[in-house]
Design a protein around this motif. Structure first.
Motif, PDB file in Angstrom:
ATOM      1  N   GLY A 242       0.791  -1.219   0.000  1.00 16.10           N
ATOM      2  CA  GLY A 242       0.000   0.000   0.000  1.00 16.10           C
ATOM      3  C   GLY A 242       0.826   1.273   0.000  1.00 16.10           C
ATOM      4  O   GLY A 242       0.279   2.370  -0.196  1.00 16.10           O
ATOM      5  N   THR A 243       2.133   1.167   0.206  1.00 19.28           N
ATOM      6  CA  THR A 243       2.983   2.360   0.163  1.00 19.28           C
ATOM      7  C   THR A 243       3.158   2.827  -1.281  1.00 19.28           C
ATOM      8  O   THR A 243       3.436   2.018  -2.171  1.00 19.28           O
ATOM      9  CB  THR A 243       4.363   2.060   0.773  1.00 19.28           C
ATOM     10  N   GLU A 244       2.999   4.111  -1.487  1.00 22.21           N
ATOM     11  CA  GLU A 244       3.185   4.656  -2.830  1.00 22.21           C
ATOM     12  C   GLU A 244       4.668   4.901  -3.082  1.00 22.21           C
ATOM     13  O   GLU A 244       5.321   5.639  -2.344  1.00 22.21           O
ATOM     14  CB  GLU A 244       2.395   5.953  -3.001  1.00 22.21           C
ATOM     15  N   PHE A 245       5.154   4.256  -4.102  1.00 20.39           N
ATOM     16  CA  PHE A 245       6.535   4.437  -4.512  1.00 20.39           C
ATOM     17  C   PHE A 245       6.559   5.150  -5.865  1.00 20.39           C
ATOM     18  O   PHE A 245       5.667   4.977  -6.692  1.00 20.39           O
ATOM     19  CB  PHE A 245       7.261   3.094  -4.621  1.00 20.39           C
ATOM     20  N   TYR A 246       7.640   5.899  -6.071  1.00 17.34           N
ATOM     21  CA  TYR A 246       7.839   6.587  -7.349  1.00 17.34           C
ATOM     22  C   TYR A 246       9.132   6.054  -7.964  1.00 17.34           C
ATOM     23  O   TYR A 246      10.198   6.090  -7.332  1.00 17.34           O
ATOM     24  CB  TYR A 246       7.905   8.097  -7.144  1.00 17.34           C
ATOM     25  N   TYR A 247       9.014   5.584  -9.202  1.00 21.87           N
ATOM     26  CA  TYR A 247      10.127   4.933  -9.888  1.00 21.87           C
ATOM     27  C   TYR A 247      10.627   5.807 -11.047  1.00 21.87           C
ATOM     28  O   TYR A 247       9.825   6.343 -11.827  1.00 21.87           O
ATOM     29  CB  TYR A 247       9.702   3.575 -10.439  1.00 21.87           C
ATOM     30  N   THR A 248      11.930   5.950 -11.125  1.00 19.97           N
ATOM     31  CA  THR A 248      12.549   6.603 -12.279  1.00 19.97           C
ATOM     32  C   THR A 248      13.591   5.666 -12.872  1.00 19.97           C
ATOM     33  O   THR A 248      14.179   4.832 -12.162  1.00 19.97           O
ATOM     34  CB  THR A 248      13.219   7.936 -11.901  1.00 19.97           C
ATOM     35  N   VAL A 249      13.805   5.833 -14.163  1.00 25.09           N
ATOM     36  CA  VAL A 249      14.731   4.967 -14.892  1.00 25.09           C
ATOM     37  C   VAL A 249      15.750   5.840 -15.611  1.00 25.09           C
ATOM     38  O   VAL A 249      15.389   6.846 -16.244  1.00 25.09           O
ATOM     39  CB  VAL A 249      13.981   4.081 -15.906  1.00 25.09           C
ATOM     40  N   TYR A 250      17.010   5.457 -15.510  1.00 27.61           N
ATOM     41  CA  TYR A 250      18.097   6.104 -16.242  1.00 27.61           C
ATOM     42  C   TYR A 250      18.650   5.092 -17.246  1.00 27.61           C
ATOM     43  O   TYR A 250      18.840   3.910 -16.914  1.00 27.61           O
ATOM     44  CB  TYR A 250      19.237   6.526 -15.316  1.00 27.61           C
ATOM     45  N   ALA A 251      18.933   5.560 -18.445  1.00 27.07           N
ATOM     46  CA  ALA A 251      19.601   4.703 -19.430  1.00 27.07           C
ATOM     47  C   ALA A 251      21.091   5.005 -19.411  1.00 27.07           C
ATOM     48  O   ALA A 251      21.504   6.162 -19.221  1.00 27.07           O
ATOM     49  CB  ALA A 251      19.029   4.951 -20.815  1.00 27.07           C
ATOM     50  N   ALA A 252      21.912   3.983 -19.597  1.00 28.61           N
ATOM     51  CA  ALA A 252      23.365   4.150 -19.692  1.00 28.61           C
ATOM     52  C   ALA A 252      23.833   3.492 -20.980  1.00 28.61           C
ATOM     53  O   ALA A 252      23.247   2.506 -21.446  1.00 28.61           O
ATOM     54  CB  ALA A 252      24.064   3.526 -18.484  1.00 28.61           C
ATOM     55  N   ASN A 253      24.885   4.050 -21.587  1.00 26.64           N
ATOM     56  CA  ASN A 253      25.408   3.440 -22.809  1.00 26.64           C
ATOM     57  C   ASN A 253      26.782   2.840 -22.558  1.00 26.64           C
ATOM     58  O   ASN A 253      27.334   2.924 -21.455  1.00 26.64           O
ATOM     59  CB  ASN A 253      25.429   4.442 -23.968  1.00 26.64           C
ATOM     60  N   SER A 254      27.341   2.252 -23.597  1.00 29.24           N
ATOM     61  CA  SER A 254      28.607   1.539 -23.450  1.00 29.24           C
ATOM     62  C   SER A 254      29.785   2.474 -23.217  1.00 29.24           C
ATOM     63  O   SER A 254      30.880   2.031 -22.886  1.00 29.24           O
ATOM     64  CB  SER A 254      28.866   0.692 -24.704  1.00 29.24           C
ATOM     65  N   TYR A 255      29.580   3.786 -23.410  1.00 35.07           N
ATOM     66  CA  TYR A 255      30.647   4.754 -23.157  1.00 35.07           C
ATOM     67  C   TYR A 255      30.651   5.235 -21.706  1.00 35.07           C
ATOM     68  O   TYR A 255      31.452   6.083 -21.328  1.00 35.07           O
ATOM     69  CB  TYR A 255      30.487   5.957 -24.084  1.00 35.07           C
ATOM     70  N   GLY A 256      29.723   4.725 -20.913  1.00 34.44           N
ATOM     71  CA  GLY A 256      29.645   5.121 -19.518  1.00 34.44           C
ATOM     72  C   GLY A 256      28.833   6.366 -19.268  1.00 34.44           C
ATOM     73  O   GLY A 256      28.811   6.877 -18.143  1.00 34.44           O
ATOM     74  N   ASN A 257      28.144   6.864 -20.295  1.00 34.57           N
ATOM     75  CA  ASN A 257      27.305   8.056 -20.135  1.00 34.57           C
ATOM     76  C   ASN A 257      25.898   7.662 -19.732  1.00 34.57           C
ATOM     77  O   ASN A 257      25.382   6.613 -20.142  1.00 34.57           O
ATOM     78  CB  ASN A 257      27.266   8.858 -21.431  1.00 34.57           C
ATOM     79  N   THR A 258      25.253   8.527 -18.966  1.00 35.27           N
ATOM     80  CA  THR A 258      23.915   8.277 -18.444  1.00 35.27           C
ATOM     81  C   THR A 258      22.983   9.392 -18.879  1.00 35.27           C
ATOM     82  O   THR A 258      23.378  10.553 -18.963  1.00 35.27           O
ATOM     83  CB  THR A 258      23.939   8.196 -16.906  1.00 35.27           C
ATOM     84  N   THR A 259      21.742   9.041 -19.147  1.00 36.76           N
ATOM     85  CA  THR A 259      20.750  10.036 -19.549  1.00 36.76           C
ATOM     86  C   THR A 259      20.203  10.781 -18.338  1.00 36.76           C
ATOM     87  O   THR A 259      20.480  10.436 -17.186  1.00 36.76           O
ATOM     88  CB  THR A 259      19.564   9.367 -20.265  1.00 36.76           C
ATOM     89  N   ALA A 260      19.398  11.782 -18.637  1.00 30.05           N
ATOM     90  CA  ALA A 260      18.594  12.405 -17.596  1.00 30.05           C
ATOM     91  C   ALA A 260      17.571  11.397 -17.087  1.00 30.05           C
ATOM     92  O   ALA A 260      17.291  10.375 -17.733  1.00 30.05           O
ATOM     93  CB  ALA A 260      17.887  13.642 -18.157  1.00 30.05           C
ATOM     94  N   ALA A 261      17.013  11.673 -15.928  1.00 31.02           N
ATOM     95  CA  ALA A 261      16.022  10.766 -15.345  1.00 31.02           C
ATOM     96  C   ALA A 261      14.749  10.760 -16.168  1.00 31.02           C
ATOM     97  O   ALA A 261      14.354  11.768 -16.765  1.00 31.02           O
ATOM     98  CB  ALA A 261      15.708  11.188 -13.916  1.00 31.02           C
TER      99      ALA A 261
END
Length: 757
Positions: A242-261
């Motif tokens: 019953g607890t409301e959770f908020y999920y975000t996902v980040y993508a990462a590429n093979s160069y080690g860079n990450t996107t915005a949330a």
């Protein structure tokens, strides 16, 4: 006998002196160009038609080559595009420009932009790579992630005054886009929450974060998933049901860079004793499908449970998939949403039922009415067409706009409902952008035919500014008119009568804003070009942009950083604007909003030369022509006597005659319609220097004398060269000056040393 021998000796000495004088004259003839340095290679067969490297020069550069390759990053970074290119021999820097294409084709590709769409990123890149920052603070909502970024690079060397290379154009680069859509299960299970997301290109893995705060603060990474998977099951223990959770996902590429949330997805697991799922959520008739201006009303079916049932209403949209809690603790089965509603946006509503157990809420599952449901609760306010553009015609103006949201022809139609409206469109006009707009005409959906992109075209009377409203006549509650669209102004007609000075002289002056322009040669000794035009019919309220290229049909770059409000522009150029090149100019008329689509015809112009540079450029043809002669280059003095005629590489002749005259000698060289070079090596452009006239030399036995004759030059730089003031002293040109008179200029004196350095 002795007297006779003395007379013979004196006669021989006189002849020898005459020959010596003649020999000195011939030395003078060659000395005028002996050390001149050319810059452009001649054709190997000797039939040169370019302004070329002369005898002994084979590896000099005039125009730089473009880079062989240019590479653009694709999905490398969430905020930057990296451009890199191959180095160019002779280049000291590179000019980098960018054009942005905001709409992809149906197959995901991007159409190569028109060259006039390129803007300067950097005028001087001193390496062979550049990192271009597109977004300083990346966010999943940034539209830039859907754009294609084209770059073009030109090699330059302003220090050596080489001609800039042609552009090398890239393919479309892209940013590393964030995950745009995330969903989490809403009370589907009591033991887990399933998180799913849309994949993004170039992702090698996804990182999932979770928090109990709706703003995303306090997130912790709970999983890392390989890039071939777009779901994760988050196991929930009994304490967190019953607890409301908020999920975000980040993508990462093979160069080690990450996107915005990604946007945050709300999820929770079901609690025992919670109410059942709410059913039959829908937007009410007349309550928010193109028939309201600032609210959307929904209803739903009631549910029963052990205790008082409360309802919470959540909203997502076509612009943002994150859940917005609109209202909770509702006991009715209806709600009207008026919270920050925007035109041209679809809104989707879900309702959650819950009961209270002290401070704890026992929450039931969300209603099945999201954008991905079979029966979504979809609403939108009455909206003006999302875009409006105007072009002038011979009889008025043509307006182009997409069908409004809710029309069957709307290009942004969600296609989730068959409940469509039939609209009319009210077109308003005004003489000023911020004035009071008056209704000009009304047209109906049923009378219009949309093109393949869902756009209508309507012809109407001319006006300075236009706005448009959508009109829903079938609406019974009185809210029939949308708000106004943004103002649009007609794109002006093309500027007319565009001219550019050609080897011309003009006075300095000032533009209408007080900025001065001068007639001063640049560091390449080339004077500026004045570009002038006539204002189009009805003017150009936003002024003009001026573009320049070294080609008649491509390679244009904008040379005015801001709009020009006059109908003239003086291209003072830079150190790379130089001798021997045609420059092509075109003008773009702008409306008061800085928009334009109509380019002028192309005009060709080039700057005049300083007197010294004129002599040097003329001397290129003189040197090449005299190198073809044979008599004057023979080793014996007497062998230089006589006459011969040689032909120009392109046309005409040079006649040579060396003879003894009295106690001296005289050499006559006569040009008749002579030319060796074409302008910019292009026969269609005409002759570079086309010569008629004489360059003559006379000397006495004491090896003194003078030159005489005048050569009339036609071609790219018409004018005359006068030799009467060049002095022969000690058997060589050793004083005096040439008189140079370019067309349109007063005569100017140029030292005899110029061209012989």
């Amino acid at each position: 006998m002795m007297r006779t021998n003395k007379l013979k000796f004196r006669s021989v000495c006189s002849i020898l002196s005459v020959w010596a004088a003649l020999f000195c004259i011939l030395l003078v003839c060659t000395s005028c160009y002996q050390f001149f340095q050319g810059k452009v290679a001649m054709n190997a067969d000797g039939n040169s038609s370019s302004i070329g490297t002369l005898v002994g020069e084979k590896d000099t550069i005039s125009k730089l080559d473009p880079p062989d390759q240019i590479f653009i990053s694709h999905g490398l970074s969430a905020s930057t595009i990296t451009a890199s290119w191959s180095s160019v021999t002779g280049a000291t820097s590179y000019r980098l420009e960018r054009a942005v294409v905001t709409a992809a084709n149906g197959d995901g590709s991007f159409t190569i932009p028109d060259e006039s769409n390129y803007e300067v990123v950097s005028k001087y890149v001193y390496g062979t790579s550049y990192t271009d920052t597109i977004l300083s603070s990346p966010s999943y909502s940034d539209s830039e992630y859907s754009y294609g970024y084209f770059y073009r690079v030109s090699a330059e060397n302003p220090r050596q005054k080489y001609d800039s290379s042609d552009y090398k154009v890239s393919t479309a680069g892209t940013l590393f886009a964030p995950v745009k859509t995330v969903k989490a299960s809403l009370g589907e299970s009591s033991s887990y929450i399933k998180v799913t997301w849309s994949k993004t290109d170039n992702a090698s893995s996804y990182k999932i974060y979770r928090t109990t705060f709706s703003d995303g603060s306090g997130s912790n990474m709970i999983a890392s998933i390989t890039g071939n998977q777009n779901w994760y099951t988050n196991t929930i223990d009994t304490a967190n049901q019953g607890t409301e959770f908020y999920y975000t996902v980040y993508a990462a590429n093979s160069y080690g860079n990450t996107t915005a949330a990604s946007p945050a997805a709300l999820g929770y697991s079901l609690v025992a004793g919670a109410p059942p799922q709410v059913k039959n959520v829908k937007v009410t008739d007349g309550g928010g499908r193109g028939d309201t201006l600032n609210k959307i009303s929904i209803t739903w079916g009631s549910v029963t449970a052990d205790g008082t049932v409360y309802y919470a209403v959540y909203r997502t949209s076509s612009a943002d998939s994150s859940y917005t809690l609109l209202k909770e603790d509702i006991t009715d089965t209806s709600y009207s949403d008026s919270k920050s509603l925007k035109p041209d946006v679809y809104y989707y509503y879900q309702v959650q039922a819950y009961i209270k157990d002290g401070e704890t809420k026992l929450k039931g599952p969300f209603s099945d009415s999201s954008v991905s449901s079979s029966a979504p609760a979809e609403g939108y306010i009455l909206s003006a067409p999302a875009a409006l553009s105007v072009t002038k015609t011979s009889s008025g103006c043509t307006l182009s706009f997409p069908a409004a949201l809710g029309s069957t022809a709307c290009p942004a139609d969600s296609k989730l409902s068959s409940d469509y409206n039939v609209y009319s469109y009210e077109i308003y006009t005004c003489s000023t952008q911020s004035g009071i707009y008056s209704l000009s005409t009304t047209v109906s959906d049923v009378s219009l035919t949309a093109d393949n992109n869902g756009y209508y075209s309507v012809t109407t009377d001319a006006a300075s500014f236009f706005k448009i409203k959508t009109y829903n006549d079938a609406n019974a509650n009185g809210e029939k008119e949308s708000s106004f669209s943004d103002a649009a102004a007609p794109a002006p007609y093309a500027a007319a009568d565009v001219t550019a000075t050609q080897h011309g002289k003009f006075s300095g002056g000032t533009y209408s804003d007080g900025t001065a322009y001068t007639f001063t040669a640049n560091a390449s000794y080339v004077y500026p070009v004045k570009v002038a035009w006539s204002a189009p019919d009805e003017g150009a309220d936003g002024g003009y942009y001026v573009y320049r290229s070294t080609k008649a049909d491509s390679g244009f770059r904008r040379i005015t950083d801001t709009a020009v409000t006059d109908t003239l522009y003086v291209d003072e150029g830079d150190d790379t604007v130089k001798v021997g090149l045609y420059y092509y100019y075109k003008v773009l008329s702008l409306n008061s909003l800085g928009q334009g689509v109509n380019y002028s015809a192309v005009a060709v112009g080039w700057g005049a030369l300083t007197y010294d540079l004129y002599m040097r450029e003329y001397n290129k043809t003189v040197k090449r022509s005299q190198n073809k002669l044979t008599l004057m280059h023979k080793s014996g003095t007497t062998s230089k006597l006589g006459s011969e005629t040689i032909s120009g590489d392109i046309c005409g002749t040079l006649s040579y005659n060396a003879s003894v005259q009295g106690l001296g000698g005289r050499v006559i060289m006569q040009y008749s319609g002579y030319a060796d070079y074409y302008i910019n090596s292009d026969s269609s452009l005409g002759y570079y220097f086309f010569l008629n006239g004489n360059t003559n030399t006379s000397a006495s036995m004491d090896q003194s004398g003078s030159m005489d004759g005048t050569v009339i030059c036609k071609g790219m730089y018409p004018g005359t060269i006068g030799y009467e003031n060049v002095k022969i002293i000690g058997g060589a040109a050793n004083g005096g000056y040439y008189v140079i008179t370019p067309d349109g200029f007063d005569p100017g004196n140029v030292s005899y040393t110029v061209g012989n350095e």
